[in-house]
Design a protein around this motif. Structure first.
Motif, PDB file in Angstrom:
ATOM      1  N   UNK A 199      59.106   6.903 -90.694  1.00 28.14           N
ATOM      2  CA  UNK A 199      58.508   5.980 -91.658  1.00 28.14           C
ATOM      3  C   UNK A 199      57.226   6.621 -92.195  1.00 28.14           C
ATOM      4  N   UNK A 200      56.875   6.373 -93.445  1.00 33.09           N
ATOM      5  CA  UNK A 200      55.616   6.879 -94.001  1.00 33.09           C
ATOM      6  C   UNK A 200      54.476   6.373 -93.116  1.00 33.09           C
ATOM      7  N   UNK A 201      53.676   7.285 -92.545  1.00 30.64           N
ATOM      8  CA  UNK A 201      52.642   6.842 -91.610  1.00 30.64           C
ATOM      9  C   UNK A 201      51.546   6.008 -92.295  1.00 30.64           C
ATOM     10  N   UNK A 202      51.042   5.042 -91.562  1.00 29.38           N
ATOM     11  CA  UNK A 202      49.958   4.190 -92.064  1.00 29.38           C
ATOM     12  C   UNK A 202      48.657   4.998 -92.156  1.00 29.38           C
ATOM     13  N   UNK A 203      48.455   5.882 -91.193  1.00 30.33           N
ATOM     14  CA  UNK A 203      47.227   6.675 -91.110  1.00 30.33           C
ATOM     15  C   UNK A 203      47.213   7.762 -92.200  1.00 30.33           C
ATOM     16  N   UNK A 204      46.166   7.798 -93.050  1.00 26.29           N
ATOM     17  CA  UNK A 204      46.115   8.790 -94.147  1.00 26.29           C
ATOM     18  C   UNK A 204      46.193  10.238 -93.652  1.00 26.29           C
ATOM     19  N   UNK A 205      45.601  10.529 -92.494  1.00 24.92           N
ATOM     20  CA  UNK A 205      45.653  11.896 -91.960  1.00 24.92           C
ATOM     21  C   UNK A 205      47.105  12.277 -91.623  1.00 24.92           C
ATOM     22  N   UNK A 206      47.823  11.345 -90.982  1.00 23.53           N
ATOM     23  CA  UNK A 206      49.225  11.610 -90.624  1.00 23.53           C
ATOM     24  C   UNK A 206      50.081  11.773 -91.888  1.00 23.53           C
ATOM     25  N   UNK A 207      49.753  11.009 -92.921  1.00 28.91           N
ATOM     26  CA  UNK A 207      50.482  11.143 -94.204  1.00 28.91           C
ATOM     27  C   UNK A 207      50.250  12.521 -94.815  1.00 28.91           C
ATOM     28  N   UNK A 208      48.991  12.936 -94.815  1.00 31.04           N
ATOM     29  CA  UNK A 208      48.645  14.248 -95.388  1.00 31.04           C
ATOM     30  C   UNK A 208      49.299  15.362 -94.571  1.00 31.04           C
ATOM     31  N   UNK A 209      49.313  15.201 -93.271  1.00 33.15           N
ATOM     32  CA  UNK A 209      49.919  16.184 -92.353  1.00 33.15           C
ATOM     33  C   UNK A 209      51.413  16.329 -92.656  1.00 33.15           C
ATOM     34  N   UNK A 210      52.082  15.178 -92.780  1.00 30.25           N
ATOM     35  CA  UNK A 210      53.524  15.143 -93.026  1.00 30.25           C
ATOM     36  C   UNK A 210      53.862  15.867 -94.321  1.00 30.25           C
ATOM     37  N   UNK A 211      53.068  15.611 -95.361  1.00 31.98           N
ATOM     38  CA  UNK A 211      53.362  16.236 -96.651  1.00 31.98           C
ATOM     39  C   UNK A 211      53.026  17.721 -96.638  1.00 31.98           C
ATOM     40  N   UNK A 212      51.922  18.077 -95.962  1.00 35.61           N
ATOM     41  CA  UNK A 212      51.535  19.492 -95.872  1.00 35.61           C
ATOM     42  C   UNK A 212      52.591  20.276 -95.098  1.00 35.61           C
ATOM     43  N   UNK A 213      53.160  19.670 -94.067  1.00 32.82           N
ATOM     44  CA  UNK A 213      54.219  20.334 -93.299  1.00 32.82           C
ATOM     45  C   UNK A 213      55.448  20.556 -94.174  1.00 32.82           C
ATOM     46  N   UNK A 214      55.771  19.588 -95.011  1.00 34.28           N
ATOM     47  CA  UNK A 214      56.912  19.737 -95.913  1.00 34.28           C
ATOM     48  C   UNK A 214      56.727  20.936 -96.838  1.00 34.28           C
ATOM     49  N   UNK A 215      55.507  21.055 -97.406  1.00 35.84           N
ATOM     50  CA  UNK A 215      55.241  22.189 -98.311  1.00 35.84           C
ATOM     51  C   UNK A 215      55.286  23.513 -97.538  1.00 35.84           C
ATOM     52  N   UNK A 216      54.705  23.500 -96.337  1.00 39.09           N
ATOM     53  CA  UNK A 216      54.689  24.707 -95.500  1.00 39.09           C
ATOM     54  C   UNK A 216      56.122  25.135 -95.160  1.00 39.09           C
ATOM     55  N   UNK A 217      56.949  24.173 -94.754  1.00 39.29           N
ATOM     56  CA  UNK A 217      58.325  24.495 -94.357  1.00 39.29           C
ATOM     57  C   UNK A 217      59.130  25.036 -95.538  1.00 39.29           C
ATOM     58  N   UNK A 218      58.934  24.440 -96.712  1.00 39.45           N
ATOM     59  CA  UNK A 218      59.654  24.925 -97.900  1.00 39.45           C
ATOM     60  C   UNK A 218      59.261  26.358 -98.221  1.00 39.45           C
ATOM     61  N   UNK A 219      57.974  26.647 -98.121  1.00 41.29           N
ATOM     62  CA  UNK A 219      57.492  28.008 -98.376  1.00 41.29           C
ATOM     63  C   UNK A 219      58.129  28.996 -97.399  1.00 41.29           C
ATOM     64  N   UNK A 220      58.091  28.642 -96.106  1.00 42.53           N
ATOM     65  CA  UNK A 220      58.603  29.566 -95.088  1.00 42.53           C
ATOM     66  C   UNK A 220      60.114  29.757 -95.235  1.00 42.53           C
ATOM     67  N   UNK A 221      60.833  28.667 -95.533  1.00 39.52           N
ATOM     68  CA  UNK A 221      62.289  28.781 -95.699  1.00 39.52           C
ATOM     69  C   UNK A 221      62.622  29.628 -96.920  1.00 39.52           C
TER      70      UNK A 221
END
Lengths: 176, 126
Positions: B86-108
């Motif tokens: 679920x989209x996290x309520x905490x803004x830090x967790x939201x930013x983390x989740x999206x940053x990980x998505x961008x990081x994973x796409x780059x690495x893949x």
């Protein structure tokens, strides 16, 4: 033929599990693992029973000590065990306290279950890909369920992931 | 470059150790206080924790890795996929989740091989 199914919530795991179990022959057993605790659980049980009505399942209630349900059934039949998640929760968070190593015994018991009842479909929940930092107990539960999942993925003939009602075959075949 | 992705506890590092004959000394395990990756190790695991550290510092983990791609060409990189809740309520967790998505796409995108682990079973995505 044994099949292990995992995937996210409401993606269609139980539907495929029911179809695979039904296609595997008779007698057809549904191993109900949830131990109802309140009115919400009771309503869920009734909803699940209504969903299964007409499929021809005989329900075996078994929330703990999973091998005991084979004493009440024909091991040559077809079994649907839904879910590994609930079983682990019942075994780990028991009335007499927390059993931190419950997953080790449960993995052994489920391997034995599949060996004795080879036509078994087991359903688990993929709870490993959300953006959250969990407390130690929740993280221990996730690691414990992953341990059981991986042991089952190793011993079952088929390993399926259900995503939005579609099936990804990670091992073996889709036995339908 | 090899990129291995999957949920937590799915056997990513175990798979990497076996397939690429890695020893403990080859593996750099990121922690939440990892601000800089040890580029001398063949394998960097726990990249989602490095990403969390960078996000907490107000930085973009994909940019940090982009600058080091040259040094990571022969590396085995491992990240936990945290994208499916679920989209996290905490803004830090939201930013983390999206940053990980961008990081994973780059690495893949950059990797020669991409693997996904599911209940201990590897699936080759690239």
């Amino acid at each position: 033929m044994s099949t292990f199914i995992s995937g996210g919530a409401k993606n269609g795991k139980s539907f495929y599990a029911q179809r695979i179990a039904k296609a595997a022959g008779t007698p057809l057993y549904y191993v109900a693992t949830m131990i109802p605790h309140d009115a919400e659980d009771d309503a869920r049980v009734l909803r699940h029973r209504a969903e299964r009505a007409g499929w021809g399942f005989e329900t075996l209630e078994c929330g703990r000590d999973i091998l005991s349900c084979l004493e009440r059934a024909d091991a040559g039949g077809s079994f649907l065990l839904d879910s590994v998640t609930a079983l682990l929760s019942n075994e780990m968070f028991a009335p007499d306290g927390i059993h931190a190593d419950a997953h080790l015994r449960l993995a052994d018991e489920l391997e034995t279950f599949v060996r004795r009842a080879p036509n078994t479909v087991l359903v688990s929940d993929f709870i490993y890909s959300d953006a959250a930092l969990y407390d130690d107990l929740t993280e221990a539960y996730r690691a414990a369920l992953a341990h059981v999942d991986r042991r089952l993925a190793r011993c079952c003939d088929n390993v399926l992931e259900v995503v939005a009602g579609r099936v990804v075959v990670h091992k073996g075949v889709l036995p339908l | 470059m090899v990129f291995i992705l999957g949920g937590s506890h799915q056997g990513k590092l175990e798979f990497a150790r076996a397939r690429y004959a890695l020893t403990d000394a080859d593996v750099f395990l990121c922690a939440e206080d990892t601000a800089e990756i040890n580029l001398s190790r063949r394998c960097v695991a726990g990249l989602e924790r490095f990403a969390l550290n960078r996000v907490r510092a107000g930085a973009e983990p994909a940019d940090a890795l982009c600058e080091r791609l040259g040094a990571l060409r022969d590396s085995v990189l491992i990240a936990t996929d945290i994208s499916c809740g679920v989209v996290p309520v905490d803004p830090l967790m939201r930013a983390w989740r999206e940053a990980c998505g961008r990081m994973n796409n780059l690495l893949a995108e950059e990797a020669d091989e991409v693997w996904r682990l599911f209940c201990g079973l590897p699936q080759r995505l690239k």
